[in-house]
Design an enzyme around this catalytic site. Structure first.
Site, PDB file in Angstrom:
ATOM      1  N   ASP A 186       0.845  -1.205   0.000  1.00 16.20           N
ATOM      2  CA  ASP A 186       0.000   0.000   0.000  1.00 16.20           C
ATOM      3  C   ASP A 186       0.866   1.235   0.000  1.00 16.20           C
ATOM      4  OD1 ASP A 186      -2.085   1.766   0.168  1.00 16.20           O
ATOM      5  OD2 ASP A 186      -2.531   1.386   2.268  1.00 16.20           O
ATOM      6  N   GLU A 220      -2.471  10.325  -0.254  1.00 15.13           N
ATOM      7  CA  GLU A 220      -3.777   9.651  -0.230  1.00 15.13           C
ATOM      8  C   GLU A 220      -4.207   9.371   1.199  1.00 15.13           C
ATOM      9  OE1 GLU A 220      -6.468   6.200   0.130  1.00 15.13           O
ATOM     10  OE2 GLU A 220      -4.378   6.244   0.716  1.00 15.13           O
TER      11      GLU A 220
HETATM   12 ZN   LIG Z   1      -3.617   2.775  -0.374  1.00 18.54          ZN
END
Ligand SMILES: [Zn+2]
Length: 350
Positions: A186, A220
């Site tokens: 991620d 993000e």
């Molecule tokens: Zn992510």
């Protein structure tokens, strides 16, 4: 008194936008099974205590359990603060049984309460003590700081289309990650998948009719700040965005293709079936950073990955490169290359 029977350290991590305790604080714990029960609780019972939410997350191929527990992470601190609590602890939003707390954002506000996530084994140990009807006291020392004036940037690359470069297929991932791990799943995986797919298309003997734009979004994790800035700065251009999609779910294999665009579905499926990918339906989401584009009416597709294990590692110290299977990563790249090529080549004018 009974806390002395079970003295043990806890594996926790401060949530994003948590406040600090300003030294060690110690208070009795009041437990709730979920956010709704905290919201409904009498302030008199909560004031002066450490609020704790112990809601486990269920394992699911599409990660559906996350939506049930992530509101705890966002709101536990602010709801606990309204009711006069001194801190909030949530069970980590994760599916593993390891002693790794999962980081993640909470709602940003002025003078936030100290708020942290417990590893699953620690959350269960606290629950066992409470289930015996005993008083539980926890000491916390949480120190957080925000770097003022920090700046980060979206990284954008475009391969111009051979017929109409203004029309673009946007593919995305995000560059930031949480502090505990390395960000391999991620979202290093998403960066690798989208950049490699674009590179394969660039190696063809001729460019697709329309442009392929790769956007690696900044920030993000704190609230899709890079994606919001992109949608604002490019708002006059969004009508020329033929499709948008983000890879942000690790490197597990793609197993289903979703889009409301029948022409793209029909053209892509013979190729995707060879990669063991099923035909789906309308895409319900195309990644967090695509949300502002969806709100502006940009069409989407989604290459749904198998995320059965994703939330074992998500936002933990265990988000490292060894969790990525090179063959599964290649299957993702192949699927993205097929769909992005077809979207940019055949469908832009339809
Ligand atoms: Zn992510």
């Amino acid at each position: 008194m009974s806390c002395l029977l079970y003295p043990q350290p806890l594996a926790i991590t401060a949530l994003g936008h948590s406040g600090s305790t300003d030294g060690e604080i110690s208070a009795e714990v009041i437990a709730f099974p979920n956010l709704a029960s905290l919201q409904a609780a009498d302030e008199k019972l909560v004031a002066g205590k450490i609020v704790r939410i112990n809601q486990p997350m269920f394992r699911d191929r599409e990660g559906a359990g996350y939506a049930d527990v992530v509101p705890n992470r966002y709101a536990a601190g602010s709801v606990a603060k309204e009711k006069g609590a001194v801190a909030a602890l949530i069970r980590s939003a994760g599916t593993d049984s390891h002693r790794f707390p999962h980081a993640g954002a909470s709602t940003r506000e002025d003078n936030p309460l100290p708020a942290a996530a417990l590893s699953a084994p620690d959350a269960e140990q606290l629950q066992r003590i409470l289930d015996r009807g005993e008083t539980l006291t926890v000491a916390l020392d949480i120190k957080v700081s925000e770097q003022p004036g920090g700046e980060s940037y979206n990284v954008i690359a475009q391969m111009d289309g051979r017929v109409d470069a203004k029309k673009v297929v946007l593919i995305a991932a995000h560059l930031d990650s949480w502090d505990l791990g390395t960000g391999a799943i991620d979202d290093g995986a998403g960066v690798a998948i989208t950049v490699a797919a674009a590179q394969l298309i660039g190696e063809l003997s001729q460019r697709p009719k329309h442009s392929v734009r790769v956007v690696l979004f900044a920030n993000e994790e704190q609230g899709i700040w890079g994606a919001k800035a992109y949608a604002e700065q490019h708002k006059d251009e969004l009508k020329n965005h033929l499709f948008a999609s983000e890879s942000d779910f690790g490197a597990g294999p793609v197993w289903r293709f979703d889009t409301a665009n029948e022409a793209l579905m029909n053209k892509a499926m013979p190729h995707l079936a060879a990669l063991n990918i099923e035909k789906g339906g309308e895409a319900s989401s195309a990644g967090p950073d695509i949300t502002p584009l969806v709100e502006a009416g940009v069409p989407i597709f989604q290459l749904q990955q198998d995320g059965t294990d994703y939330f074992d590692y998500h936002h933990t110290a265990d988000d490292t490169l060894d969790k990525i299977d090179a063959e599964e990563l290649k299957q993702n790249i192949a699927a993205w290359a097929v769909v992005v090529f077809l979207a940019a080549e055949d469908l832009g004018s339809e």
